[in-house]
Design a protein around this motif. Sequence first.
Motif, PDB file in Angstrom:
ATOM      1  N   ASN A   1      28.471  41.247   6.407  1.00 51.29           N
ATOM      2  CA  ASN A   1      28.011  40.608   5.171  1.00 51.29           C
ATOM      3  C   ASN A   1      27.783  41.660   4.090  1.00 51.29           C
ATOM      4  O   ASN A   1      28.291  41.546   2.959  1.00 51.29           O
ATOM      5  CB  ASN A   1      26.713  39.849   5.459  1.00 51.29           C
ATOM      6  N   ASP A   2      27.048  42.704   4.427  1.00 53.75           N
ATOM      7  CA  ASP A   2      26.728  43.743   3.438  1.00 53.75           C
ATOM      8  C   ASP A   2      27.952  44.591   3.095  1.00 53.75           C
ATOM      9  O   ASP A   2      28.098  45.046   1.959  1.00 53.75           O
ATOM     10  CB  ASP A   2      25.598  44.627   3.960  1.00 53.75           C
ATOM     11  N   LYS A   3      28.839  44.801   4.078  1.00 54.14           N
ATOM     12  CA  LYS A   3      30.070  45.558   3.807  1.00 54.14           C
ATOM     13  C   LYS A   3      30.955  44.780   2.830  1.00 54.14           C
ATOM     14  O   LYS A   3      31.575  45.376   1.931  1.00 54.14           O
ATOM     15  CB  LYS A   3      30.822  45.802   5.126  1.00 54.14           C
ATOM     16  N   PHE A   4      31.021  43.471   2.980  1.00 54.29           N
ATOM     17  CA  PHE A   4      31.804  42.645   2.061  1.00 54.29           C
ATOM     18  C   PHE A   4      31.273  42.782   0.636  1.00 54.29           C
ATOM     19  O   PHE A   4      32.042  42.953  -0.318  1.00 54.29           O
ATOM     20  CB  PHE A   4      31.766  41.178   2.491  1.00 54.29           C
ATOM     21  N   LEU A   5      29.961  42.728   0.481  1.00 57.38           N
ATOM     22  CA  LEU A   5      29.357  42.849  -0.849  1.00 57.38           C
ATOM     23  C   LEU A   5      29.650  44.230  -1.442  1.00 57.38           C
ATOM     24  O   LEU A   5      29.905  44.366  -2.645  1.00 57.38           O
ATOM     25  CB  LEU A   5      27.849  42.602  -0.769  1.00 57.38           C
ATOM     26  N   HIS A   6      29.614  45.238  -0.599  1.00 62.42           N
ATOM     27  CA  HIS A   6      29.907  46.608  -1.032  1.00 62.42           C
ATOM     28  C   HIS A   6      31.337  46.715  -1.563  1.00 62.42           C
ATOM     29  O   HIS A   6      31.583  47.312  -2.618  1.00 62.42           O
ATOM     30  CB  HIS A   6      29.697  47.545   0.163  1.00 62.42           C
ATOM     31  N   GLU A   7      32.278  46.110  -0.832  1.00 64.28           N
ATOM     32  CA  GLU A   7      33.682  46.150  -1.258  1.00 64.28           C
ATOM     33  C   GLU A   7      33.916  45.243  -2.461  1.00 64.28           C
ATOM     34  O   GLU A   7      34.796  45.509  -3.293  1.00 64.28           O
ATOM     35  CB  GLU A   7      34.590  45.748  -0.098  1.00 64.28           C
ATOM     36  N   ALA A   8      33.136  44.164  -2.564  1.00 64.78           N
ATOM     37  CA  ALA A   8      33.273  43.255  -3.713  1.00 64.78           C
ATOM     38  C   ALA A   8      32.937  43.980  -5.016  1.00 64.78           C
ATOM     39  O   ALA A   8      33.578  43.751  -6.059  1.00 64.78           O
ATOM     40  CB  ALA A   8      32.364  42.044  -3.533  1.00 64.78           C
ATOM     41  N   ARG A   9      31.947  44.856  -4.980  1.00 64.15           N
ATOM     42  CA  ARG A   9      31.600  45.634  -6.185  1.00 64.15           C
ATOM     43  C   ARG A   9      32.781  46.502  -6.627  1.00 64.15           C
ATOM     44  O   ARG A   9      33.016  46.693  -7.821  1.00 64.15           O
ATOM     45  CB  ARG A   9      30.396  46.538  -5.900  1.00 64.15           C
ATOM     46  N   LYS A  10      33.511  47.035  -5.654  1.00 63.32           N
ATOM     47  CA  LYS A  10      34.654  47.890  -5.970  1.00 63.32           C
ATOM     48  C   LYS A  10      35.835  47.064  -6.494  1.00 63.32           C
ATOM     49  O   LYS A  10      36.605  47.524  -7.345  1.00 63.32           O
ATOM     50  CB  LYS A  10      35.102  48.664  -4.728  1.00 63.32           C
ATOM     51  N   ALA A  11      35.970  45.836  -5.989  1.00 68.03           N
ATOM     52  CA  ALA A  11      37.132  45.012  -6.327  1.00 68.03           C
ATOM     53  C   ALA A  11      36.971  44.260  -7.644  1.00 68.03           C
ATOM     54  O   ALA A  11      37.965  43.874  -8.263  1.00 68.03           O
ATOM     55  CB  ALA A  11      37.397  44.015  -5.191  1.00 68.03           C
ATOM     56  N   ASN A  12      35.735  44.044  -8.082  1.00 60.44           N
ATOM     57  CA  ASN A  12      35.488  43.279  -9.302  1.00 60.44           C
ATOM     58  C   ASN A  12      34.510  44.054 -10.185  1.00 60.44           C
ATOM     59  O   ASN A  12      33.340  44.210  -9.850  1.00 60.44           O
ATOM     60  CB  ASN A  12      34.916  41.901  -8.942  1.00 60.44           C
ATOM     61  N   LYS A  13      35.009  44.537 -11.321  1.00 60.14           N
ATOM     62  CA  LYS A  13      34.186  45.394 -12.182  1.00 60.14           C
ATOM     63  C   LYS A  13      32.946  44.666 -12.695  1.00 60.14           C
ATOM     64  O   LYS A  13      31.927  45.300 -13.007  1.00 60.14           O
ATOM     65  CB  LYS A  13      35.016  45.929 -13.349  1.00 60.14           C
ATOM     66  N   ASP A  14      32.997  43.353 -12.782  1.00 57.94           N
ATOM     67  CA  ASP A  14      31.833  42.590 -13.265  1.00 57.94           C
ATOM     68  C   ASP A  14      30.685  42.599 -12.254  1.00 57.94           C
ATOM     69  O   ASP A  14      29.543  42.298 -12.603  1.00 57.94           O
ATOM     70  CB  ASP A  14      32.231  41.140 -13.557  1.00 57.94           C
ATOM     71  N   LEU A  15      30.999  42.936 -11.015  1.00 54.60           N
ATOM     72  CA  LEU A  15      29.965  42.951  -9.971  1.00 54.60           C
ATOM     73  C   LEU A  15      29.423  44.356  -9.702  1.00 54.60           C
ATOM     74  O   LEU A  15      28.462  44.510  -8.950  1.00 54.60           O
ATOM     75  CB  LEU A  15      30.535  42.386  -8.657  1.00 54.60           C
ATOM     76  N   LYS A  16      30.030  45.348 -10.331  1.00 54.09           N
ATOM     77  CA  LYS A  16      29.717  46.742  -9.994  1.00 54.09           C
ATOM     78  C   LYS A  16      28.232  47.040 -10.092  1.00 54.09           C
ATOM     79  O   LYS A  16      27.647  47.669  -9.200  1.00 54.09           O
ATOM     80  CB  LYS A  16      30.508  47.680 -10.903  1.00 54.09           C
ATOM     81  N   ASN A  17      27.585  46.602 -11.155  1.00 52.14           N
ATOM     82  CA  ASN A  17      26.168  46.920 -11.355  1.00 52.14           C
ATOM     83  C   ASN A  17      25.261  45.695 -11.203  1.00 52.14           C
ATOM     84  O   ASN A  17      24.123  45.692 -11.687  1.00 52.14           O
ATOM     85  CB  ASN A  17      25.972  47.545 -12.742  1.00 52.14           C
ATOM     86  N   SER A  18      25.771  44.674 -10.544  1.00 54.02           N
ATOM     87  CA  SER A  18      24.991  43.446 -10.368  1.00 54.02           C
ATOM     88  C   SER A  18      23.724  43.718  -9.556  1.00 54.02           C
ATOM     89  O   SER A  18      23.769  44.391  -8.519  1.00 54.02           O
ATOM     90  CB  SER A  18      25.831  42.384  -9.658  1.00 54.02           C
TER      91      SER A  18
END
Length: 547
Positions: A47-64
């Motif tokens: 779960n946490d690894k997915f969120l970590h990779e999601a930040r890298k894949a979507n710039k809008d999530l980088k600093n969420s």
Amino acid sequence: MTKHLEYTQKTKDLIDGLKTVCSNYGLANSGNEYKIITEVFLYKFLNDKFLHEARKANKDLKNSTNIETDIQKMSNSDYEWMLEKIGERSAKLQKHHFISYLFNKQNEPNFHELFDKTLLEIADLNIKLYSVSTIDKERVRLFDRISPYIIESNQKTPFCKAIINKLVAFSFEPIFEEKYDFFSTIFEYLIKDYNKDSGQYAEYYTPPAVAKIMAKILVPEPTRNVTVYDPAAGSGSLLLALAHQIGENKCTIYSQDISQKSSEFLRLNLILNNLVHSLHNVIKGNTLTNPYHVNDAKNDLKKFDYIVSNPPFKMDFSDDRETLASDQHRKRFFAGVPSVPKKKKESMAIYQLFIQHILYSLNDKGKAAIVVPTGFCTEKAAIALAIRKKIVDSNWLHAVVQMPPNIFATTGTNVSVIFIDKSKTRDTAILVDASKLGTKVKDGKNQKTLLSNEDEKRIIDTIKGYRQLDDFSVIVNNEQMKQKAYSFGAGQYFETKIEYVELSPEEFEERINEFKNKISFYFNNSRELEIQILKNFNKLDYKKNNK
């Protein structure tokens, strides 16, 4: 406190919290506890690894600051596009698979059904990449339901609620840049109560010091694009140490083990250490009777660049003995198959078969490190002697290290590590007696020996530097070993040193008189003691006869 130490402690607290939940619901020390703990821990990690990779894949999530909420707001098309960009860097999750989603649904009726359904959907969604296989090519899924382990129907939902509340305590995100040293510590802590030797192949955990020594001696120089294999992999500690030494992205791991529990632990270990690309090579099955990994032509076993193994030493394989001794396996088991003892079938020396299997499975330039009982190094029985003869006569022996007693807390057997190098050109080997190194400590009811960093370095540097040190290491050639019945025992090759002291005639006479006086004293005392013992026996006989 550094981030490393802080998150090590937080992770251990999470593991302890999950164990407490199991204990509170009557599952402590049950055969199912390990499955619940490892599955739930892995769910949290993915779960946490997915969120970590999601930040890298979507710039809008980088600093969420509330990434799971922001992901829930994404359109389905944007979410699918993000999944494509993440690719195989993480397990795929749908929006309703997140821990936060389950946390918010925990007060709904029959929450346990939703929890179980989530785990099964994640397993199905990722079955191609994250499953391991049996020898018959059946897939062992990532997750199963956990609520069936609770017998009382009215306790299933409270149990799953207690689990989900532990999982939201903190996020693993800050530690995904950590490397092997962090995750090997966590993995060891996670499985320490569930990885006892149950009599099956290598379920027990190889001490990190031994794994590190084996890896650093096997791979002294950088290499890449190599294959690594363990035919009795257990939880994979040796494979992971070697992969880290080579570089996780520079090698492909292959393994086989008869134990389902070991295969599940190895899968967890590979996921934690960024070796998901090797998961499809993890096989549950009997390596000796049905070795799974074959060459591309399908006409022989696959040959590997590196093999590491800590096989079981003794085990009852009487049911398979005749099969293994048949013509079908004769080429592989060149030295023979141990006979079935009349009284103790469980004492069959199965490790001798694994050594032969490993030698056969190495390619022409392959290297191996094998943990063996120290007695094997000098044993004169036919099979052990034939194996050592093959190794020496083929000029494959690189080094042998005799480890300190109790280096494994779970066995009193003294162990050594044999290093094989089929690419060797010199006709010598280095033998190391490290049996006096280490510090003894209590480990529960057992005593074990811990090697310090300095001890590890001394062993590694001695072999890498090919140094001959008094009473510690010796370099011997093949002919010398042949003359000593192919012995791998360092102590048999150490020089016997006699200390000479110059004495005058008077000093010599004085020493001789001292020895004579001591001998006379001991003889007189022994006579008096003998008389006293006889008197006591006579008294006992008298009392016995007059009862």
